[in-house]
Scaffold this motif. Sequence first.
Motif, PDB file in Angstrom:
ATOM      1  N   ALA A  86       2.549 -18.201  -3.692  1.00 24.14           N
ATOM      2  CA  ALA A  86       2.455 -17.523  -2.399  1.00 24.14           C
ATOM      3  C   ALA A  86       3.801 -16.921  -2.016  1.00 24.14           C
ATOM      4  CB  ALA A  86       1.979 -18.503  -1.327  1.00 24.14           C
ATOM      5  N   PHE A  87       4.872 -17.659  -2.269  1.00 19.15           N
ATOM      6  CA  PHE A  87       6.218 -17.149  -2.007  1.00 19.15           C
ATOM      7  C   PHE A  87       6.469 -15.865  -2.798  1.00 19.15           C
ATOM      8  CE2 PHE A  87      10.493 -17.016  -3.935  1.00 19.15           C
ATOM      9  CZ  PHE A  87      11.247 -16.691  -2.812  1.00 19.15           C
ATOM     10  N   ALA A  88       6.076 -15.838  -4.057  1.00 17.43           N
ATOM     11  CA  ALA A  88       6.274 -14.659  -4.891  1.00 17.43           C
ATOM     12  C   ALA A  88       5.486 -13.460  -4.350  1.00 17.43           C
ATOM     13  CB  ALA A  88       5.859 -14.957  -6.329  1.00 17.43           C
ATOM     14  N   CYS A  89       4.246 -13.706  -3.937  1.00 20.99           N
ATOM     15  CA  CYS A  89       3.416 -12.623  -3.391  1.00 20.99           C
ATOM     16  C   CYS A  89       4.013 -12.065  -2.098  1.00 20.99           C
ATOM     17  CB  CYS A  89       1.998 -13.122  -3.140  1.00 20.99           C
ATOM     18  SG  CYS A  89       1.033 -13.441  -4.638  1.00 20.99           S
ATOM     19  N   LEU A  90       4.477 -12.953  -1.245  1.00 17.65           N
ATOM     20  CA  LEU A  90       5.060 -12.511   0.024  1.00 17.65           C
ATOM     21  C   LEU A  90       6.357 -11.744  -0.206  1.00 17.65           C
ATOM     22  CD1 LEU A  90       4.366 -15.711   2.120  1.00 17.65           C
ATOM     23  CD2 LEU A  90       3.437 -13.436   2.570  1.00 17.65           C
ATOM     24  N   THR A  91       7.157 -12.207  -1.144  1.00 15.79           N
ATOM     25  CA  THR A  91       8.394 -11.497  -1.468  1.00 15.79           C
ATOM     26  C   THR A  91       8.082 -10.086  -1.956  1.00 15.79           C
ATOM     27  OG1 THR A  91       9.491 -13.578  -2.078  1.00 15.79           O
ATOM     28  CG2 THR A  91      10.481 -11.544  -2.892  1.00 15.79           C
ATOM     29  N   ALA A  92       7.078  -9.972  -2.809  1.00 17.90           N
ATOM     30  CA  ALA A  92       6.696  -8.668  -3.352  1.00 17.90           C
ATOM     31  C   ALA A  92       6.115  -7.749  -2.284  1.00 17.90           C
ATOM     32  CB  ALA A  92       5.695  -8.850  -4.486  1.00 17.90           C
ATOM     33  N   SER A  93       5.556  -8.330  -1.214  1.00 20.22           N
ATOM     34  CA  SER A  93       4.925  -7.506  -0.162  1.00 20.22           C
ATOM     35  C   SER A  93       5.938  -6.879   0.786  1.00 20.22           C
ATOM     36  CB  SER A  93       3.938  -8.357   0.639  1.00 20.22           C
ATOM     37  OG  SER A  93       4.618  -9.251   1.516  1.00 20.22           O
ATOM     38  N   ILE A  94       7.145  -7.390   0.812  1.00 23.56           N
ATOM     39  CA  ILE A  94       8.127  -6.932   1.798  1.00 23.56           C
ATOM     40  C   ILE A  94       8.470  -5.460   1.590  1.00 23.56           C
ATOM     41  CG2 ILE A  94      10.505  -7.186   2.606  1.00 23.56           C
ATOM     42  CD1 ILE A  94      10.246 -10.184   1.998  1.00 23.56           C
ATOM     43  N   VAL A  95       8.752  -5.072   0.331  1.00 24.11           N
ATOM     44  CA  VAL A  95       9.153  -3.685   0.060  1.00 24.11           C
ATOM     45  C   VAL A  95       8.063  -2.683   0.448  1.00 24.11           C
ATOM     46  CG1 VAL A  95       9.801  -2.042  -1.741  1.00 24.11           C
ATOM     47  CG2 VAL A  95      10.830  -4.318  -1.695  1.00 24.11           C
ATOM     48  N   PRO A  96       6.807  -2.859   0.013  1.00 24.94           N
ATOM     49  CA  PRO A  96       5.788  -1.886   0.441  1.00 24.94           C
ATOM     50  C   PRO A  96       5.558  -1.867   1.945  1.00 24.94           C
ATOM     51  CG  PRO A  96       4.801  -3.691  -0.824  1.00 24.94           C
ATOM     52  CD  PRO A  96       6.272  -3.781  -1.001  1.00 24.94           C
ATOM     53  N   TYR A  97       5.720  -3.014   2.620  1.00 19.85           N
ATOM     54  CA  TYR A  97       5.612  -2.997   4.077  1.00 19.85           C
ATOM     55  C   TYR A  97       6.707  -2.119   4.679  1.00 19.85           C
ATOM     56  CZ  TYR A  97       2.032  -6.552   5.046  1.00 19.85           C
ATOM     57  OH  TYR A  97       0.849  -7.243   5.171  1.00 19.85           O
ATOM     58  N   MET A  98       7.909  -2.246   4.144  1.00 21.91           N
ATOM     59  CA  MET A  98       9.026  -1.461   4.668  1.00 21.91           C
ATOM     60  C   MET A  98       8.879   0.008   4.330  1.00 21.91           C
ATOM     61  SD  MET A  98      12.188  -4.109   3.956  1.00 21.91           S
ATOM     62  CE  MET A  98      13.359  -3.138   4.900  1.00 21.91           C
ATOM     63  N   LEU A  99       8.393   0.301   3.139  1.00 19.59           N
ATOM     64  CA  LEU A  99       8.155   1.693   2.775  1.00 19.59           C
ATOM     65  C   LEU A  99       7.085   2.338   3.637  1.00 19.59           C
ATOM     66  CD1 LEU A  99       8.311   1.544  -1.141  1.00 19.59           C
ATOM     67  CD2 LEU A  99       9.995   2.552   0.411  1.00 19.59           C
ATOM     68  N   SER A 100       6.095   1.538   4.028  1.00 20.10           N
ATOM     69  CA  SER A 100       5.016   2.055   4.863  1.00 20.10           C
ATOM     70  C   SER A 100       5.529   2.554   6.197  1.00 20.10           C
ATOM     71  CB  SER A 100       3.959   0.978   5.091  1.00 20.10           C
ATOM     72  OG  SER A 100       3.388   0.567   3.873  1.00 20.10           O
ATOM     73  N   CYS A 101       6.602   1.929   6.672  1.00 17.23           N
ATOM     74  CA  CYS A 101       7.184   2.351   7.948  1.00 17.23           C
ATOM     75  C   CYS A 101       7.619   3.823   7.899  1.00 17.23           C
ATOM     76  CB  CYS A 101       8.397   1.485   8.301  1.00 17.23           C
ATOM     77  SG  CYS A 101       8.041  -0.261   8.435  1.00 17.23           S
ATOM     78  N   CYS A 102       8.051   4.251   6.697  1.00 18.70           N
ATOM     79  CA  CYS A 102       8.616   5.602   6.571  1.00 18.70           C
ATOM     80  C   CYS A 102       7.635   6.613   5.983  1.00 18.70           C
ATOM     81  CB  CYS A 102       9.858   5.557   5.677  1.00 18.70           C
ATOM     82  SG  CYS A 102      11.126   4.391   6.235  1.00 18.70           S
ATOM     83  N   THR A 103       6.655   6.132   5.259  1.00 19.31           N
ATOM     84  CA  THR A 103       5.793   7.054   4.517  1.00 19.31           C
ATOM     85  C   THR A 103       4.373   7.170   5.043  1.00 19.31           C
ATOM     86  OG1 THR A 103       5.168   5.307   2.946  1.00 19.31           O
ATOM     87  CG2 THR A 103       7.100   6.642   2.401  1.00 19.31           C
ATOM     88  N   TYR A 104       3.950   6.207   5.889  1.00 21.45           N
ATOM     89  CA  TYR A 104       2.565   6.245   6.348  1.00 21.45           C
ATOM     90  C   TYR A 104       2.399   7.304   7.434  1.00 21.45           C
ATOM     91  CZ  TYR A 104      -1.962   4.851   8.183  1.00 21.45           C
ATOM     92  OH  TYR A 104      -3.266   4.857   8.595  1.00 21.45           O
ATOM     93  N   ARG A 105       1.389   8.086   7.313  1.00 23.14           N
ATOM     94  CA  ARG A 105       1.058   9.098   8.323  1.00 23.14           C
ATOM     95  C   ARG A 105      -0.390   8.892   8.755  1.00 23.14           C
ATOM     96  NH1 ARG A 105       5.578   9.050   7.946  1.00 23.14           N
ATOM     97  NH2 ARG A 105       7.101  10.720   7.562  1.00 23.14           N
ATOM     98  N   GLY A 106      -0.543   8.067   9.776  1.00 21.48           N
ATOM     99  CA  GLY A 106      -1.884   7.743  10.220  1.00 21.48           C
ATOM    100  C   GLY A 106      -2.334   8.622  11.370  1.00 21.48           C
TER     101      GLY A 106
END
Length: 253
Positions: free
Chosen positions: A233-253
């Motif tokens: 679970a720790f590994a999955c959460l660590t891996a999720s941080i980068v795409p969450y942060m990228l979404s802040c800049c790239t998502y256009r909803g």
Amino acid sequence: MKGEYCIGGASLLSAVAVLLLIFVHVGQINTSTVPYEISMATLNVSGYGNALNLAFKDPIQGLYTDDASLPLGQGLGLRQEYKFGLYSYCAYVAGSAGTCSNHTVASRFEPYNAITADMMLNYSQYSNYIFADTTFQNSSYLGYNSHVAYYFLLLGTLFASLALFTGCLRRTFLFFISAALAILSTIFILIGAAIWTSLVKKAETINTMQISPGVLDGMSLSYGTGIYLSWAAFACLTASIVPYMLSCCTYRG
């Protein structure tokens, strides 16, 4: 990478982490199939009686019980295997045939107390002498730290669930919150999993302990699947941080 793919990947990783942590929490709440397979630590004491026999040269009678329905902690006999979860521990005489202790939030990991409470007085006195000054016998140390570790795992589970929920709402400002929650969850899960790993590792010294020259104590303590699930679970959460942060800049909803 498009924002939609980023948030999709982050949500998937968070969902997997939450699912794994749910499994960690249900470990040993009862003796049914799924909880039986999940524990934070497993203690096999099936060879202890034979070890006492070899060490003291006396017949060992009444140490174990074959009745899986007997309550725990009443001096009615050792079971073959003990498994420890976050809310209770269970003891088994064969396979999944066993019984569990009362459920307690942040159940303390006290394997020595668990097994000696099932022994008749004479065998618990032998054990007090054999395991004196070992980490395995130090129930206050193991119990306190496992108690603390529970709350780190609980908070990590809650933050991971919130990160998943806020990420699914698909709003740019909420992705910042999801990223922050994922970071907090990662930290808490890391601490909780590390504490449990350390506790089991230190108590594992009984695996090679001799109760007399050339006679091992016949006990085996090992990591439970719950610890491995926590690290996953720790590994999955660590891996999720980068795409969450990228979404802040790239998502256009």
